[in-house]
Structures are given as structure tokens and as C-alpha cells.
Design an enzyme around this catalytic site. Structure first.
Site, mmCIF file in Angstrom:
data_model
loop_
_atom_site.group_PDB
_atom_site.id
_atom_site.type_symbol
_atom_site.label_atom_id
_atom_site.label_comp_id
_atom_site.label_asym_id
_atom_site.label_seq_id
_atom_site.Cartn_x
_atom_site.Cartn_y
_atom_site.Cartn_z
ATOM 1 N NE ARG A 1 -4.228 -1.109 10.195
ATOM 2 C CZ ARG A 1 -3.131 -0.533 9.688
ATOM 3 N NH1 ARG A 1 -3.165 0.689 9.248
ATOM 4 N NH2 ARG A 1 -2.013 -1.206 9.618
ATOM 5 N NE ARG B 1 6.261 -0.572 10.461
ATOM 6 C CZ ARG B 1 5.067 -0.473 9.889
ATOM 7 N NH1 ARG B 1 4.927 0.147 8.726
ATOM 8 N NH2 ARG B 1 4.011 -0.982 10.461
ATOM 9 C CE LYS C 1 -2.255 -0.870 3.853
ATOM 10 N NZ LYS C 1 -1.583 -2.109 4.297
ATOM 11 N NE ARG D 1 1.652 -4.672 11.526
ATOM 12 C CZ ARG D 1 2.613 -4.308 10.665
ATOM 13 N NH1 ARG D 1 3.799 -4.868 10.711
ATOM 14 N NH2 ARG D 1 2.366 -3.378 9.780
ATOM 15 N NE ARG E 1 6.959 -3.066 5.977
ATOM 16 C CZ ARG E 1 5.683 -2.721 6.072
ATOM 17 N NH1 ARG E 1 5.036 -2.292 5.019
ATOM 18 N NH2 ARG E 1 5.058 -2.848 7.215
#
Ligand code: AMP
Length: 213
Positions: free
Chosen positions: A88, A156, A13, A167, A123
Site C-alpha cells: 500500500r 466493519r 479486491k 481511507r 458492505r
């Protein structure tokens, strides 16, 4: 153009929002980036949000709704915006509707859970501007340095495999029902997020947006 990018964490995203934002000349609003900045700055909102974020849980709706309503009132939002990571929950989507915010399209980036867990490993994000990178699919020009602003890149905390799995569970339980919510309003467009390159996914989103008009 008012657009929502929906999809599990790590679906791409943020990467797609960055490209579309430039192409369409509208800002991207990422509640994740706003919250990370608040945590870093140690504001009351940041202090409240940190424990939820570290656990891979959602920050309470009231906090998010306050943040997003305030942000949408800023001058750069008058010609449209791309929402990345918000709404969300159904409550957040309803709050946006109640505030009179209606969308042209909701793009759902579809990526399997297994692909997500693999992806999140590589990531990296910029500590300064939030631009996402990936060691294999979107490496920065200089290792550890953001192409956009020169900020330091980090992994992260909530990208650790066990937090990613938490998540994903939250995504399926709380966020995925939004697909039905926007489908009922005729706004949902699903786009495969793991079939091709970043550019191919952007093209698929653009085709979905053309079809939305
Ligand atoms: P993201 O960068 O979008 O993956 O967001 C990182 C974390 O911030 C999430 O795991 C949540 O803890 C929190 N967060 C971001 N956006 C929202 C939202 N719209 N509602 C609730 N929590 C959020």
C-alpha cells in the site's frame, strides 16, 4: 502466478481475490484480514494496529513488512499468491522487491470515489474468515451468515462514510503512486471495477492476465 490487486477500499479486491484464488488454486493474502484477526485475538501487533485502522490510517510499514514477509514464507505460497491490500506504500513495494518477490502482474481495479462511498454502505464481512458480501450485489444465502464458513457477518467499523473518505484520501496520497511504480516495471494492468457485474469484472481481469503472458 504472483499477483497484486491494487485499488481503493471497496473496489472489489477481496471479492475478486476470492474468485481468482479458487480458479488459479493459489492463496489470497490480505493484510487487512491478518490485522483484523490480530486485533480480535488481542496480540501485540493487533493492539498496535487498532488505532490506525479505526482512524482509516495506514498501519506503519515496518509492521506490515514483517507480517507479509513471514506469511510469504509459508508452504502454501510456493506456487504463487494473490496480494489483496498490500503493498500500500512505495516502501512496502520496495521491501518486497528487496526480499526477491517479483510479480507477474499488478491489476489496478479502477472505481470512482463517489461509487466507493455508495458501495461501502452495503458492505458486510465475515468475522471468522473475512469473506466479503454486499447487501445488494453479493448477498449471502442466509442473512447475516457467511456462505463460506457459517461465521457472523458484520459491518466493519471503518466502513462508516467519514472513515471511508479518510481511507480514500490515504489511498490517493500513499497507494496510488504504486501504479506508476509498477507501470515503470511493465507490470501494471488497469481494469474498470464498476462497469459491470462481479463476473464481468473477473472476466476483464482474466483477459488482462492473458495479455500479461
Ligand atoms: P483492508 O481490509 O485492506 O481495507 O485494510 C483495513 C485496514 O488495515 C486499513 O485501513 C489499514 O489501516 C490496515 N492495513 C491493511 N493492509 C495494510 C497495508 N498493506 N499497509 C498499511 N495498513 C494496512
Amino acid at each position: 502466478m504472483k499477483l497484486i490487486l491494487l485499488g481503493p477500499p471497496g473496489a472489489g479486491k477481496g471479492t475478486q481475490a476470492e474468485i481468482l484464488s479458487k480458479d488459479l488454486a493459489i492463496p489470497t493474502i490480505s493484510t487487512g484480514n491478518i490485522l483484523r484477526a490480530a486485533v480480535k485475538a488481542g496480540t501485540p501487533i493487533g493492539r498496535k494496529a487498532k488505532a490506525f485502522m479505526d482512524a482509516g490510517k495506514l498501519v506503519p510499514d515496518a509492521v506490515i513488512i514483517g507480517i507479509i514477509r513471514e506469511r510469504l514464507e509459508e508452504a502454501d505460497c510456493t506456487n504463487g499468491f494473490i496480494l489483496d491490500g498490500v503493498p500500500r506504500t512505495i516502501a512496502q513495494a520496495e521491501a518486497l522487491e528487496e526480499a526477491g518477490v517479483l510479480f507477474d502482474a499488478v491489476i489496478s481495479l479502477e472505481v470512482s470515489d463517489e461509487a466507493i462511498v455508495k458501495r461501502m454502505d452495503g458492505r458486510r464481512v465475515c468475522t471468522h474468515c473475512g469473506t466479503p458480501f454486499h447487501v445488494e450485489t453479493k448477498p449471502p444465502k442466509a442473512e447475516g451468515v457467511c456462505d463460506a464458513c457459517g461465521g457472523a457477518l458484520i459491518e466493519r467499523d471503518d466502513d462508516k462514510p467519514e472513515t471511508v473518505r479518510a481511507r480514500l484520501t490515504v489511498y490517493h496520497e500513499e497507494t496510488e503512486p504504486l501504479k506508476h511504480f509498477y507501470e515503470k516495471r511493465g507490470k501494471l494492468r488497469t481494469v474498470p471495477g464498476d462497469l459491470g457485474t462481479i463476473e464481468e469484472t473477473t472476466k476483464a481481469i482474466e483477459r488482462a492476465l492473458e495479455a500479461a503472458h
